[in-house]
Design a protein around this motif. Sequence first.
Motif, PDB file in Angstrom:
ATOM      1  N   TRP A 235       0.941  -8.506   3.179  1.00  0.00           N
ATOM      2  CA  TRP A 235       0.062  -9.359   3.048  1.00  0.00           C
ATOM      3  C   TRP A 235       0.010 -10.589   3.913  1.00  0.00           C
ATOM      4  CZ3 TRP A 235      -4.492  -7.840  -0.250  1.00  0.00           C
ATOM      5  CH2 TRP A 235      -5.036  -6.254  -0.720  1.00  0.00           C
ATOM      6  N   PRO A 236       0.497 -10.535   4.785  1.00  0.00           N
ATOM      7  CA  PRO A 236       1.368 -11.536   5.818  1.00  0.00           C
ATOM      8  C   PRO A 236       0.556 -12.668   5.676  1.00  0.00           C
ATOM      9  CG  PRO A 236       1.804 -10.470   7.076  1.00  0.00           C
ATOM     10  CD  PRO A 236       1.299  -9.192   5.996  1.00  0.00           C
ATOM     11  N   GLN A 237      -1.237 -12.585   6.625  1.00  0.00           N
ATOM     12  CA  GLN A 237      -2.107 -12.728   7.140  1.00  0.00           C
ATOM     13  C   GLN A 237      -2.413 -13.912   5.471  1.00  0.00           C
ATOM     14  OE1 GLN A 237      -1.880  -9.134   6.593  1.00  0.00           O
ATOM     15  NE2 GLN A 237      -3.819  -8.689   6.061  1.00  0.00           N
ATOM     16  N   TYR A 238      -2.069 -13.625   5.046  1.00  0.00           N
ATOM     17  CA  TYR A 238      -2.305 -14.963   4.024  1.00  0.00           C
ATOM     18  C   TYR A 238      -2.081 -16.466   3.368  1.00  0.00           C
ATOM     19  CZ  TYR A 238      -6.431 -11.925   2.431  1.00  0.00           C
ATOM     20  OH  TYR A 238      -7.848 -10.652   1.779  1.00  0.00           O
TER      21      TYR A 238
ATOM     22  N   ALA B 239       1.834 -20.527  -5.642  1.00  0.00           N
ATOM     23  CA  ALA B 239       2.246 -19.368  -6.386  1.00  0.00           C
ATOM     24  C   ALA B 239       1.170 -18.483  -5.810  1.00  0.00           C
ATOM     25  CB  ALA B 239       2.867 -19.481  -7.287  1.00  0.00           C
ATOM     26  N   MET B 240      -0.049 -18.387  -6.045  1.00  0.00           N
ATOM     27  CA  MET B 240      -1.375 -17.675  -6.221  1.00  0.00           C
ATOM     28  C   MET B 240      -1.161 -17.456  -4.701  1.00  0.00           C
ATOM     29  SD  MET B 240      -4.199 -20.367  -8.272  1.00  0.00           S
ATOM     30  CE  MET B 240      -3.940 -20.647 -10.154  1.00  0.00           C
ATOM     31  N   LEU B 241      -1.438 -18.096  -3.969  1.00  0.00           N
ATOM     32  CA  LEU B 241      -1.482 -17.885  -2.354  1.00  0.00           C
ATOM     33  C   LEU B 241      -0.071 -16.498  -2.141  1.00  0.00           C
ATOM     34  CD1 LEU B 241      -2.293 -21.106  -0.407  1.00  0.00           C
ATOM     35  CD2 LEU B 241      -3.290 -19.003  -0.801  1.00  0.00           C
ATOM     36  N   MET B 242       1.201 -16.707  -2.329  1.00  0.00           N
ATOM     37  CA  MET B 242       2.124 -15.514  -1.877  1.00  0.00           C
ATOM     38  C   MET B 242       2.044 -14.674  -2.465  1.00  0.00           C
ATOM     39  SD  MET B 242       4.739 -17.728  -1.073  1.00  0.00           S
ATOM     40  CE  MET B 242       6.714 -16.867  -1.697  1.00  0.00           C
TER      41      MET B 242
ATOM     42  N   ALA C  67      -0.465 -12.289  -0.643  1.00  0.00           N
ATOM     43  CA  ALA C  67       0.389 -12.312  -0.179  1.00  0.00           C
ATOM     44  C   ALA C  67       1.182 -10.336  -0.266  1.00  0.00           C
ATOM     45  CB  ALA C  67       0.632 -13.190   0.934  1.00  0.00           C
ATOM     46  N   ARG C  68       0.296 -10.459  -0.941  1.00  0.00           N
ATOM     47  CA  ARG C  68       1.621  -9.198  -1.722  1.00  0.00           C
ATOM     48  C   ARG C  68       2.966  -8.657  -1.445  1.00  0.00           C
ATOM     49  NH1 ARG C  68      -1.958  -3.664  -0.251  1.00  0.00           N
ATOM     50  NH2 ARG C  68      -0.396  -3.535  -2.469  1.00  0.00           N
ATOM     51  N   PRO C  69       3.953  -9.411  -2.790  1.00  0.00           N
ATOM     52  CA  PRO C  69       5.609  -9.560  -1.928  1.00  0.00           C
ATOM     53  C   PRO C  69       6.378  -7.985  -2.405  1.00  0.00           C
ATOM     54  CG  PRO C  69       4.905 -11.161  -3.519  1.00  0.00           C
ATOM     55  CD  PRO C  69       3.657 -11.244  -3.313  1.00  0.00           C
ATOM     56  N   VAL C  70       7.016  -7.964  -2.127  1.00  0.00           N
ATOM     57  CA  VAL C  70       7.428  -6.768  -2.148  1.00  0.00           C
ATOM     58  C   VAL C  70       8.972  -6.761  -1.479  1.00  0.00           C
ATOM     59  CG1 VAL C  70       7.894  -4.494  -2.150  1.00  0.00           C
ATOM     60  CG2 VAL C  70       6.386  -5.083  -0.987  1.00  0.00           C
ATOM     61  N   ALA C  71      10.167  -6.658  -2.838  1.00  0.00           N
ATOM     62  CA  ALA C  71      10.752  -6.914  -3.285  1.00  0.00           C
ATOM     63  C   ALA C  71      12.236  -5.379  -2.933  1.00  0.00           C
ATOM     64  CB  ALA C  71      11.360  -8.350  -3.486  1.00  0.00           C
TER      65      ALA C  71
ATOM     66  N   GLU D  24      11.783  -0.960  -3.533  1.00  0.00           N
ATOM     67  CA  GLU D  24      11.636  -1.649  -2.877  1.00  0.00           C
ATOM     68  C   GLU D  24       9.868  -1.617  -3.975  1.00  0.00           C
ATOM     69  OE1 GLU D  24      10.859  -3.145   1.735  1.00  0.00           O
ATOM     70  OE2 GLU D  24       9.187  -1.303   1.188  1.00  0.00           O
ATOM     71  N   THR D  25       9.854  -2.669  -4.669  1.00  0.00           N
ATOM     72  CA  THR D  25       8.532  -2.891  -5.399  1.00  0.00           C
ATOM     73  C   THR D  25       8.105  -4.067  -5.551  1.00  0.00           C
ATOM     74  OG1 THR D  25       9.958  -2.253  -7.077  1.00  0.00           O
ATOM     75  CG2 THR D  25       8.279  -2.912  -8.035  1.00  0.00           C
ATOM     76  N   GLU D  26       6.618  -3.992  -5.240  1.00  0.00           N
ATOM     77  CA  GLU D  26       5.682  -5.128  -5.420  1.00  0.00           C
ATOM     78  C   GLU D  26       6.145  -5.864  -6.528  1.00  0.00           C
ATOM     79  OE1 GLU D  26       0.884  -5.932  -4.874  1.00  0.00           O
ATOM     80  OE2 GLU D  26       1.345  -4.600  -4.431  1.00  0.00           O
ATOM     81  N   ILE D  27       5.907  -7.981  -6.136  1.00  0.00           N
ATOM     82  CA  ILE D  27       6.194  -8.753  -7.118  1.00  0.00           C
ATOM     83  C   ILE D  27       5.492  -9.290  -7.724  1.00  0.00           C
ATOM     84  CG2 ILE D  27       8.444  -8.067  -7.216  1.00  0.00           C
ATOM     85  CD1 ILE D  27       9.193 -10.237  -5.122  1.00  0.00           C
ATOM     86  N   SER D  28       3.744  -9.198  -6.424  1.00  0.00           N
ATOM     87  CA  SER D  28       2.671 -10.064  -6.801  1.00  0.00           C
ATOM     88  C   SER D  28       2.375 -10.561  -8.039  1.00  0.00           C
ATOM     89  CB  SER D  28       1.625  -9.873  -6.019  1.00  0.00           C
ATOM     90  OG  SER D  28       1.744  -9.218  -5.402  1.00  0.00           O
ATOM     91  N   GLY D  29       2.968  -9.510  -9.119  1.00  0.00           N
ATOM     92  CA  GLY D  29       2.437  -9.990 -10.449  1.00  0.00           C
ATOM     93  C   GLY D  29       2.939 -11.201 -10.723  1.00  0.00           C
TER      94      GLY D  29
END
Length: 347
Positions: A5-8, A67-70, A73-77, A317-322
């Motif tokens: 969700w890069p718009q965030y 960090a909250m805003l990042m 945006a649901r970062p994936v690495a 490829e894993t979401e690292i929002s946590g």
Amino acid sequence: MQFLWPQYLWLLLALPLLVLLYVFVLRRKKKLALRYASLSMVKEAMGAGQSMRRHLPPLMFLLALAAMLMAAARPVAVIALPSAQQTIILAIDVSGSMRATDVEPNRLVAAQNAAKSFIADLPRHVKVGIVAFAGSAQVAQLPTMNREDLVTAIDRFQLQRATATGNAIVISLATLFPDHGIDLNAMQGGRERMRGFAIDAERRPEKKEFTPVPPGSFTSAAIIMLTDGQRTTGVDPLEAAKMAAERGVRVYTVGVGTIDGETIGFEGWSMRVRLDEETLKAIANRTAADYFYAGTAQDLKKVYQSLSSKLTVEKKETEISGLFALAAALLSLLAGGLSMLWFNRIL
């Protein structure tokens, strides 16, 4: 790193505004402090002697907001994670060609030793099954976590005539999918026409409806086949590989022996045994797996060590929002704690 969700990320533009607001509040506070007659009161209001320390909690809180805003945006690495694979089938060639000594002391003994080392290096929760194949294929040991039973099954190998690499894949699939209605007796002959594991639809018992999946998508199991690759009988190995691919099972192939091979003799007959790399590579490619060449006993051991690492740890490829959310929480707690410790207030 990418974001779902890069718009965030546009919300990060609000952080400079917060910095400007913080500077404005400090200047306003400074003007109010100058109205006091007592110099000591002015120093206390302005925080003299601790100007750097007073800005640390707000800075940490600002980083927490970032960090909250990042995280929003649901970062994936792409990171290395323990594999979901829980069952591995080792299909090992026990045909007469495995008596060749181009791999010391011979191909079979080197394969047995490497397989036992491979099993010892696997995590204890991973189940391993053993399939031995020559002119036909048999389950030498059903999938188990008991390493002693696996070693015993490997030590019981006896050389036999002919090589049916396709049968080894079929039997391995039947072991992994016992409810798919695979007709083992019919498949072992290798002469019947195969169409989705069907030999004679009228006589074959009903089975579950099967829907093909993308190659390599079944991550709960894998097959490792060690052989010189020279098929002489049985099911076409490429047809068997297609069946594995349709079920998403990867078939890693390990070619043992030298490319030139050697001539072996037994009970009055002799034959030239060479490594059929072309077929083994085709099997691996069709199932989205890899082919490994083992020209010596040491190479074979290294191959199995590599496979052990490949099967127990894989990059995904894993979401690292946590992780970002955790960092934000820790920074917020630290900012609030330091503020209370130094100034008896929250920021």
